[in-house]
Design a protein around this motif. Structure first.
Motif, short mmCIF file in Angstrom:
data_model
loop_
_atom_site.label_atom_id
_atom_site.label_comp_id
_atom_site.label_asym_id
_atom_site.label_seq_id
_atom_site.Cartn_x
_atom_site.Cartn_y
_atom_site.Cartn_z
N ILE A 17 0.83 -1.21 0.00
CA ILE A 17 0.00 0.00 0.00
C ILE A 17 0.86 1.26 0.00
N LEU A 18 1.92 1.27 0.81
CA LEU A 18 2.81 2.44 0.84
C LEU A 18 3.47 2.67 -0.51
N GLN A 19 3.86 1.60 -1.20
CA GLN A 19 4.46 1.75 -2.52
C GLN A 19 3.46 2.32 -3.51
N ALA A 20 2.22 1.87 -3.44
CA ALA A 20 1.18 2.41 -4.33
C ALA A 20 0.98 3.90 -4.06
N CYS A 21 1.03 4.30 -2.79
CA CYS A 21 0.90 5.72 -2.44
C CYS A 21 2.07 6.52 -3.01
N ARG A 22 3.28 6.00 -2.85
CA ARG A 22 4.46 6.68 -3.40
C ARG A 22 4.35 6.82 -4.92
N ASP A 23 3.97 5.74 -5.58
CA ASP A 23 3.84 5.75 -7.04
C ASP A 23 2.80 6.78 -7.48
N TYR A 24 1.69 6.85 -6.75
CA TYR A 24 0.63 7.81 -7.08
C TYR A 24 1.15 9.24 -6.95
N ARG A 25 1.84 9.53 -5.83
CA ARG A 25 2.37 10.88 -5.60
C ARG A 25 3.34 11.29 -6.70
N VAL A 26 4.25 10.40 -7.04
CA VAL A 26 5.24 10.70 -8.08
C VAL A 26 4.55 10.95 -9.42
N LEU A 59 -6.05 -6.48 1.77
CA LEU A 59 -4.80 -6.02 2.39
C LEU A 59 -5.02 -5.16 3.62
N THR A 60 -6.12 -4.43 3.66
CA THR A 60 -6.34 -3.47 4.75
C THR A 60 -7.81 -3.21 4.97
N LYS A 61 -8.11 -2.65 6.12
CA LYS A 61 -9.48 -2.26 6.42
C LYS A 61 -9.71 -0.78 6.09
#
Length: 76
Positions: A17-26, A59-61
């Motif tokens: 999830i954190l990687q997806a967030c980083r990718d989105y920001r970039v 993966l998450t709630k």
């Protein structure tokens, strides 16, 4: 299942999830600089699909739509 195993799975889920967030920001930054950047637009589309997918719910709630809105606000 042992608690250590659960912690490992939770760590992996969080990392995804954190990687997806980083990718989105970039990708948002790239798109802001160049609105015609097809690659960045594609990354954003992929991540939107991911945040709204059943897989994200496994993966998450956390509400994926909520997270997506927060990321959008952050990048504006």
């Amino acid at each position: 299942m042992k608690q250590e195993d659960l912690n490992g799975y939770e760590g992996l889920a969080n990392a995804i999830i954190l990687q997806a967030c980083r990718d989105y920001r970039v990708a948002r930054k790239k798109l802001k600089k160049n609105p015609k950047n097809a690659e960045a637009a594609g990354v954003i589309r992929e991540n939107k699909r991911f945040f709204r997918s059943p897989w994200f719910g496994v993966l998450t709630k956390v509400d994926g739509e909520y997270l997506l809105n927060r990321l959008k606000e952050e990048c504006e």
